[in-house]
Structure formats: structure tokens, C-alpha cells
Motif scaffolding. Structure first.
Motif, PDB file in Angstrom:
ATOM      1  N   GLN A  12       0.840  -1.199   0.000  1.00 52.71           N
ATOM      2  CA  GLN A  12       0.000   0.000   0.000  1.00 52.71           C
ATOM      3  C   GLN A  12       0.877   1.252   0.000  1.00 52.71           C
ATOM      4  N   TRP A  13       1.094   1.782  -1.194  1.00 56.84           N
ATOM      5  CA  TRP A  13       2.028   2.897  -1.364  1.00 56.84           C
ATOM      6  C   TRP A  13       1.396   4.263  -1.091  1.00 56.84           C
ATOM      7  N   ASP A  14       0.154   4.450  -1.541  1.00 52.69           N
ATOM      8  CA  ASP A  14      -0.506   5.746  -1.334  1.00 52.69           C
ATOM      9  C   ASP A  14      -2.012   5.536  -1.400  1.00 52.69           C
ATOM     10  N   ASP A  15      -2.775   6.633  -1.383  1.00 53.51           N
ATOM     11  CA  ASP A  15      -4.239   6.500  -1.349  1.00 53.51           C
ATOM     12  C   ASP A  15      -4.865   6.633  -2.729  1.00 53.51           C
ATOM     13  N   SER A  16      -4.054   6.537  -3.793  1.00 50.27           N
ATOM     14  CA  SER A  16      -4.612   6.559  -5.147  1.00 50.27           C
ATOM     15  C   SER A  16      -5.164   5.180  -5.499  1.00 50.27           C
ATOM     16  N   THR A  17      -5.729   5.049  -6.683  1.00 48.74           N
ATOM     17  CA  THR A  17      -6.334   3.786  -7.116  1.00 48.74           C
ATOM     18  C   THR A  17      -5.355   2.629  -6.938  1.00 48.74           C
ATOM     19  N   ASN A  18      -5.867   1.513  -6.415  1.00 47.01           N
ATOM     20  CA  ASN A  18      -5.062   0.303  -6.180  1.00 47.01           C
ATOM     21  C   ASN A  18      -3.860   0.559  -5.271  1.00 47.01           C
ATOM     22  N   ALA A  19      -3.998   1.531  -4.388  1.00 52.36           N
ATOM     23  CA  ALA A  19      -2.952   1.852  -3.406  1.00 52.36           C
ATOM     24  C   ALA A  19      -1.639   2.250  -4.053  1.00 52.36           C
ATOM     25  N   GLY A  20      -1.701   2.692  -5.321  1.00 50.59           N
ATOM     26  CA  GLY A  20      -0.476   3.083  -6.023  1.00 50.59           C
ATOM     27  C   GLY A  20       0.363   1.912  -6.468  1.00 50.59           C
ATOM     28  N   PHE A  21      -0.142   0.695  -6.274  1.00 50.46           N
ATOM     29  CA  PHE A  21       0.606  -0.506  -6.657  1.00 50.46           C
ATOM     30  C   PHE A  21       0.613  -0.714  -8.162  1.00 50.46           C
ATOM     31  N   SER A  22      -0.523  -0.464  -8.815  1.00 50.45           N
ATOM     32  CA  SER A  22      -0.630  -0.742 -10.249  1.00 50.45           C
ATOM     33  C   SER A  22      -1.694   0.146 -10.880  1.00 50.45           C
ATOM     34  N   THR A  23      -1.451   0.492 -12.151  1.00 47.06           N
ATOM     35  CA  THR A  23      -2.472   1.215 -12.909  1.00 47.06           C
ATOM     36  C   THR A  23      -3.443   0.243 -13.568  1.00 47.06           C
ATOM     37  N   GLY A  24      -3.124  -1.060 -13.506  1.00 48.74           N
ATOM     38  CA  GLY A  24      -4.000  -2.080 -14.067  1.00 48.74           C
ATOM     39  C   GLY A  24      -4.825  -2.756 -12.983  1.00 48.74           C
ATOM     40  N   THR A  25      -5.318  -3.952 -13.277  1.00 49.60           N
ATOM     41  CA  THR A  25      -6.084  -4.727 -12.300  1.00 49.60           C
ATOM     42  C   THR A  25      -5.144  -5.648 -11.550  1.00 49.60           C
ATOM     43  N   PRO A  26      -4.966  -5.450 -10.247  1.00 49.12           N
ATOM     44  CA  PRO A  26      -4.016  -6.273  -9.494  1.00 49.12           C
ATOM     45  C   PRO A  26      -4.369  -7.758  -9.540  1.00 49.12           C
ATOM     46  N   TRP A  27      -3.339  -8.594  -9.505  1.00 47.41           N
ATOM     47  CA  TRP A  27      -3.529 -10.046  -9.574  1.00 47.41           C
ATOM     48  C   TRP A  27      -4.296 -10.589  -8.383  1.00 47.41           C
ATOM     49  N   ILE A  28      -4.274  -9.855  -7.270  1.00 51.36           N
ATOM     50  CA  ILE A  28      -5.048 -10.173  -6.068  1.00 51.36           C
ATOM     51  C   ILE A  28      -5.561  -8.849  -5.524  1.00 51.36           C
ATOM     52  N   LYS A  29      -6.718  -8.887  -4.874  1.00 53.87           N
ATOM     53  CA  LYS A  29      -7.351  -7.642  -4.439  1.00 53.87           C
ATOM     54  C   LYS A  29      -6.484  -6.847  -3.472  1.00 53.87           C
ATOM     55  N   VAL A  30      -6.611  -5.539  -3.557  1.00 51.69           N
ATOM     56  CA  VAL A  30      -5.955  -4.629  -2.616  1.00 51.69           C
ATOM     57  C   VAL A  30      -6.817  -4.523  -1.364  1.00 51.69           C
ATOM     58  N   ASN A  31      -6.183  -4.492  -0.205  1.00 50.89           N
ATOM     59  CA  ASN A  31      -6.933  -4.303   1.038  1.00 50.89           C
ATOM     60  C   ASN A  31      -7.621  -2.933   0.996  1.00 50.89           C
ATOM     61  N   PRO A  32      -8.940  -2.885   1.231  1.00 50.83           N
ATOM     62  CA  PRO A  32      -9.649  -1.600   1.107  1.00 50.83           C
ATOM     63  C   PRO A  32      -9.202  -0.531   2.102  1.00 50.83           C
ATOM     64  N   ASN A  33      -8.430  -0.896   3.117  1.00 54.10           N
ATOM     65  CA  ASN A  33      -8.005   0.130   4.084  1.00 54.10           C
ATOM     66  C   ASN A  33      -6.778   0.913   3.617  1.00 54.10           C
ATOM     67  N   TYR A  34      -6.411   0.772   2.323  1.00 47.62           N
ATOM     68  CA  TYR A  34      -5.215   1.481   1.821  1.00 47.62           C
ATOM     69  C   TYR A  34      -5.354   2.988   1.867  1.00 47.62           C
ATOM     70  N   THR A  35      -6.584   3.491   1.864  1.00 53.33           N
ATOM     71  CA  THR A  35      -6.736   4.951   1.916  1.00 53.33           C
ATOM     72  C   THR A  35      -6.277   5.499   3.274  1.00 53.33           C
ATOM     73  N   GLU A  36      -6.351   4.634   4.288  1.00 54.48           N
ATOM     74  CA  GLU A  36      -5.911   5.026   5.628  1.00 54.48           C
ATOM     75  C   GLU A  36      -4.475   4.574   5.906  1.00 54.48           C
ATOM     76  N   ILE A  37      -4.141   3.362   5.450  1.00 51.51           N
ATOM     77  CA  ILE A  37      -2.827   2.775   5.743  1.00 51.51           C
ATOM     78  C   ILE A  37      -2.002   2.755   4.461  1.00 51.51           C
ATOM     79  N   ASN A  38      -1.034   3.640   4.344  1.00 50.26           N
ATOM     80  CA  ASN A  38      -0.179   3.648   3.151  1.00 50.26           C
ATOM     81  C   ASN A  38       1.139   4.366   3.442  1.00 50.26           C
TER      82      ASN A  38
END
Length: 557
Positions: free
Chosen positions: A426-452
Motif C-alpha cells: 500500500q504505497w498511497d491512497d490513489s487507485t489500487n494503493a499506487g501498486f498498479s495502474t491495471g487490475t491487481p492479480w489479487i485484491k488490494v486491502n480496502p483500508n489502503y486509503t488510511e494505511i499507506n
């Protein structure tokens, strides 16, 4: 060599990267080497001085890269060998050494050796793997796979079974065959000559099988029978040969994943006479919340038992071998969700757990996202899981053995699945936690907006900066690396307290493992000590412990 003899790998702090979930540079939803390169400044700021990469070799990905089809190629999804060389060079320039994952108990069934091995019984590669005739029309023995079911797979083409302690697409290598061992050693030298700084050795305690292949104890629910092969009859002979032929010729960090490792075995694997490895991973402490008879069963942490186990290893290896220290890795759920409080005390409890571990004698390992106090994932459905062990476990427990309901098993997986640690960084609060601009191979934890990471880098009292301080303290105080450990108050069910001692210095480490306020007077001799670190922002140490409070006091005698 003894515990106070200085070695760079004793003083190191290792950061484990699970490449698939770390950082995606090209938008395909899968982390890659260029993504890791992009984050080297982040690792340098944290202060770690070793990176361990989970497997990056060519693989069909049946078990997320631990099924290797070509040891000398980079997985296409991760990049190229040129990318790897650049990563290695830039890590070294940043003062960070790079350790590879060595997976040589088994290969993929798509590896060229196994493709040849299964062609016919007379093939020169047949004996690279473990083949046996059926016994009364069934598998050669009752051994169970780590991922459920039998550890034997029948091969129609040649009429024999092959052994696989993991997926049926991960056949076990036959280490009795000298050609296998030499091929492995050649591959290791190939990587070391590129400049890598060591190996974490996957399930290395399983490489020697008892050649009688006797039945093991009746299989416990959800557990494999590989305990019958851990620490096999020739494992130390094989590792000593590896040391002579390969490891002794380089200045390396070597750590073995010693499944089923006892204290006595660890003294051999990681002996201070340096005949085998620098250190070994043991797993006693991370099986404490597992049901003895069912690996998917849940039970609460027993702190007294945890202290007993940690102390056994701290004291037992003192002067004889070296400890590896970890709470988390790619096979374990998130620690703050497991033994901390991932709600109102998430950051405080994460800092407490880090303090408790990093002040012990041994080399600490930080798993990606641990330094942010990332939490377990609120999985809703089996379709959201990617881990073979979790998926197979669900089918076995719910559909085949009918020992758990669907909801009971999903509750267990939310607590225990390996996928909890494999969700994207979880890098930042942007889409997919800043991990990828595509569809991640496994879901991102929805709390990334708070924890990053971005939020924590900007906040001085964050978990990131706490880990940074722990790592700095280790570099500044030899007592943290080399001091002798002694447990205090062993029967206290709520507090883990211990001391470290080196020459005329002493440290007192106190950790409250509960959400309660506790009376816990500071021992008289430490009352005027200086506080090296505390996880409450006011840094006030008193005779009461606040929820999940941890502190370290330093005195000179």
C-alpha cells in the motif's frame, strides 16, 4: 566463532520483498523488478541493509513462483535478466545487499529435468526425482502433501508414482543423486558470480528423505506428513558439502527455512563453526495459535508459552548458533491482526510487537508492509483467494472431509491464509494503493486509503518511522546485536519483559501484549535509565503500562 564475534549478517536488518505484490511498473497488475528498482530509495530511507527476494525465476506459477521451471531465467512477468542486473547494481550502490530465494527441494513439473525424467524409466534424468512403484495398487506410503491429499502422484505413462511434498506440479528432487547436487551447486555459483549476496533456502530441512520410505504417523487434519522427512538422515552431510563446494568461497548471508527444526537441529544448521548455514528459521512461535489437531483451527495466543519458546531459542543458541527473528513473511498472516490489535490500537500494538522482536539477539527480518502495520484482508468469498494452500484447504475441510462449514473455513482463512500477506503493498491512497495502474492479480486491502506509505513517510510518529528508529538503534548500539538475553517475569500472562547485557551495559525491554492498563513498576536499577525508544508519543515511562505499551531503558553499570 561465538555470539559476540562480529559479522555483517548479524548486524543486518533484512527486508523481504514478495515481488508479485510489491510494485508494478508496467500496469499488468503484477509487481516486477523495475517496480522494485523504483522503490530502492524507500528501502534506503527505512534503513534496511539486505533485501531478500522471494523467487523471481521462470515459473508456471502454480505456487506463486516456488515451482521453478528454469533457475537461470527471470519470470517473464517480472522482467529480464538486464532488469535484474540493474536492480542488483542499484541495491549495491545504495548500500543494500541482495539475497535470493533458493528453492531446491523441488522444481516445477515443467522443468526440463522433470520433462525428461517422466519420459521413461531408463531416461538419464529419471533418478533426478523420487519415483516408486505402487504398493498394493496404491501410493507407496501414507505421506501427505503440505497442500492436502497424498504426497504421491501416479504417472500413467511410466506406471510409477513420484513424490511431491507440495503441489503435484512440484516434484521433489532426489538429493541422493550426486548429479542433482552438483547441478544445484553449479546454479548457485552462477548466481553468486553475478554478485548476489546470499540465499534464503526454501524448506531446506526436507531435502534428505529416509530411503526406507516408511509410513508416517496417521495424518492430522490439514497437516502434511512431511514431519517424517524434516531433518532427514543426510541433510547435514548435504549442507556441509554445499558449504565446502559453494558457500565457503563467498562472503554471504545464508538462512535455511528449517521446517520441523528443533533447537538441537538448529545448532547443527546454524552452528557457530560455520560448517553449514549462518542461521535458520524456526516456526515454533508462529504455530502457537494453531490447533494441534487441525491446522485450520483457531486458538488465542498464550503469551506465557510464547515467552517460553522465544527464550528457549534465545538462551539455547547463545554462543552456539545465531537466531533469525521474524513475526511475518509470505507464508504468515499479518502480525498486527494476529497478535496485536488492528483496530483502535493498530499502530501502538504494531510498534510494541516490533520492539519486542527487534531488541532480541539475532538478525531481524521485516516483511513488506510490516513497517506500515498493514493488516489482514477482509476476504468475502473463496473466489478472492489465490493461494493454493488456502483453496485446497477449503475444498478438503468443507467439501471432502466436511469438518467445517463454509463460513467457519472462511473465518479461519481471514485469520490464517497466506494471501493475507500477499495483497499488494500500500504505497498511497490513489487507485489500487499506487501498486498498479491495471487490475491487481489479487485484491488490494480496502483500508489502503488510511494505511499507506506516503501518509506514514510524512508523519514523524508513524509505524514506518518507528521501524526506522529501531533499525538505527541496532546500528548504534552493539548491545542490541550482541548482548546476552535474560527473561524476566516468565509467568506473567500479559507482559513480555526481558533484559540484554553486554560488558557494562544493560537494556530493559518491557512490552504489554494487552489492551488493558497494567500495574508494572520499573525495576529499581533501571529507574534512572535513559529511554532508547517508546511507542507512546509522550515518551513518559511510569509504573503503569498503557495498552500495548513498549519501552526500552538503557543503563551503564
Amino acid at each position: 566463532m561465538n555470539s559476540t564475534e562480529k559479522k555483517w549478517w548479524k548486524e543486518a536488518v533484512v527486508y523481504q520483498i514478495y515481488p508479485r505484490s510489491f510494485m508494478d511498473s508496467n500496469g499488468d497488475g503484477i509487481g516486477d523488478l523495475k517496480g522494485i528498482i523504483e522503490k530502492i530509495p524507500y528501502l534506503k530511507e527505512l534503513g534496511v541493509n539486505v533485501v531478500w527476494l522471494s523467487p523471481i525465476y521462470q515459473s508456471p506459477n502454480d505456487d506463486n513462483g516456488y515451482d521453478i521451471s528454469d533457475y537461470r531465467r527471470i519470470m517473464d512477468e517480472f522482467g529480464t535478466m538486464d532488469d535484474f542486473q540493474q536492480l542488483l547494481m542499484l541495491c549495491h550502490e545504495a548500500g543494500i545487499r541482495l539475497v535470493m530465494d533458493l528453492v531446491v527441494n523441488h522444481t516445477s513439473d515443467e522443468h526440463a529435468w522433470f520433462v525428461e525424467s517422466r519420459k521413461d524409466r531408463t531416461n538419464p534424468y529419471r533418478d533426478y526425482y523420487i519415483w516408486r512403484d505402487p504398493a498394493d495398487g496404491k501410493a507407496p506410503n501414507n505421506w501427505g502433501s503440505c497442500f492436502g491429499g497424498s504426497a504421491w502422484q501416479f504417472d500413467e505413462q511410466t506406471g510409477q508414482y513420484y513424490l511431491h511434498f507440495f503441489s503435484k506440479k512440484q516434484p521433489d528432487l532426489n538429493w541422493e543423486n550426486e548429479n542433482v547436487r552438483n547441478a544445484v551447486y553449479d546454479m548457485m555459483k552462477w548466481w553468486l558470480d553475478k554478485g548476489v549476496d546470499g540465499f534464503r533456502m526454501d524448506v531446506i530441512s526436507l531435502i534428505s528423505k529416509d530411503q526406507e520410505f516408511k509410513d508416517g504417523e496417521p495424518e492430522l487434519t490439514g497437516y502434511s506428513s512431511f514431519n517424517v522427512c524434516a531433518n532427514g538422515p543426510r541433510v547435514h552431510e548435504f549442507l556441509q558439502e554445499m558449504r565446502r563446494k559453494v558457500l565457503s568461497k563467498y562472503d554471504l548471508l545464508t538462512v535455511g527455512e528449517c521446517t520441523g527444526g528443533t533447537l538441537e537441529e538448529a545448532k547443527k544448521y546454524a552452528s557457530s563453526d560455520e560448517k553449514e548455514l549462518n542461521m535458520a528459521f524456526q516456526f515454533e512461535h508462529v504455530t502457537l495459535d494453531a490447533d494441534t489437531n487441525n491446522k485450520w483451527g483457531l486458538k488465542p495466543l498464550n503469551l506465557v508459552k510464547l515467552k517460553e519458546i522465544m527464550t528457549k531459542w534465545q538462551v539455547g543458541l547463545e554462543g552456539k548458533a545465531w537466531n533469525s527473528l521474524f513475526w511475518c513473511n509470505h507464508d504468515q498472516p499479518r502480525m498486527v491482526s494476529r497478535w496485536g490489535n488492528d483496530r483502535e490500537y493498530r499502530e501502538i500494538s504494531a510498534k510494541m510487537l516490533a520492539t519486542c522482536l527487534h531488541m532480541m539477539q539475532g538478525t531481524p527480518y521485516v516483511y513488506q508492509g510490516e513497517e506500515l502495520a498493514m493488516t489482514n484482508m477482509p476476504f468475502q468469498d473463496l473466489s478472492e483467494f489465490r493461494d493454493l494452500d488456502s483453496i485446497n484447504g477449503y475444498h478438503e475441510m468443507v467439501e471432502v472431509k466436511k469438518l467445517m462449514t463454509s463460513e467457519e473455513m472462511l473465518t479461519s482463512l481471514r485469520k490464517k491464509s497466506r494471501d493475507n500477506s500477499r495483497t499488494p503493498m500500500q504505497w498511497d491512497d490513489s487507485t489500487n494503493a499506487g501498486f498498479s495502474t491495471g487490475t491487481p492479480w489479487i485484491k488490494v486491502n480496502p483500508n489502503y486509503t488510511e494505511i499507506n506509505a506516503r501518509e506514514q513517510l510524512q508523519r514523524p510518529d508513524s509505524v514506518f518511522h518507528y521501524y526506522q528508529k529501531l533499525i538505527q538503534l541496532r546500528k548504534q548500539h552493539e548491545i542490541i546485536v550482541y548482548g546476552k538475553y535474560e527473561l524476566l517475569d516468565g509467568t506473567n500472562p500479559d507482559v513480555y519483559a526481558y533484559t540484554r547485557a553486554l560488558d557494562n551495559e544493560k537494556l530493559l525491554i518491557v512490552c504489554n501484549f494487552t489492551s488493558k492498563e497494567l500495574d508494572y513498576p520499573i525495576p529499581e536499577m533501571y529507574k534512572d535509565g535513559s529511554c532508547l525508544i517508546s511507542n507512546y508519543p509522550d515518551n513518559t515511562i511510569g509504573n503503569k503500562l498503557r495498552p500495548y505499551e513498549a519501552y526500552v531503558l538503557h543503563i551503564e553499570l
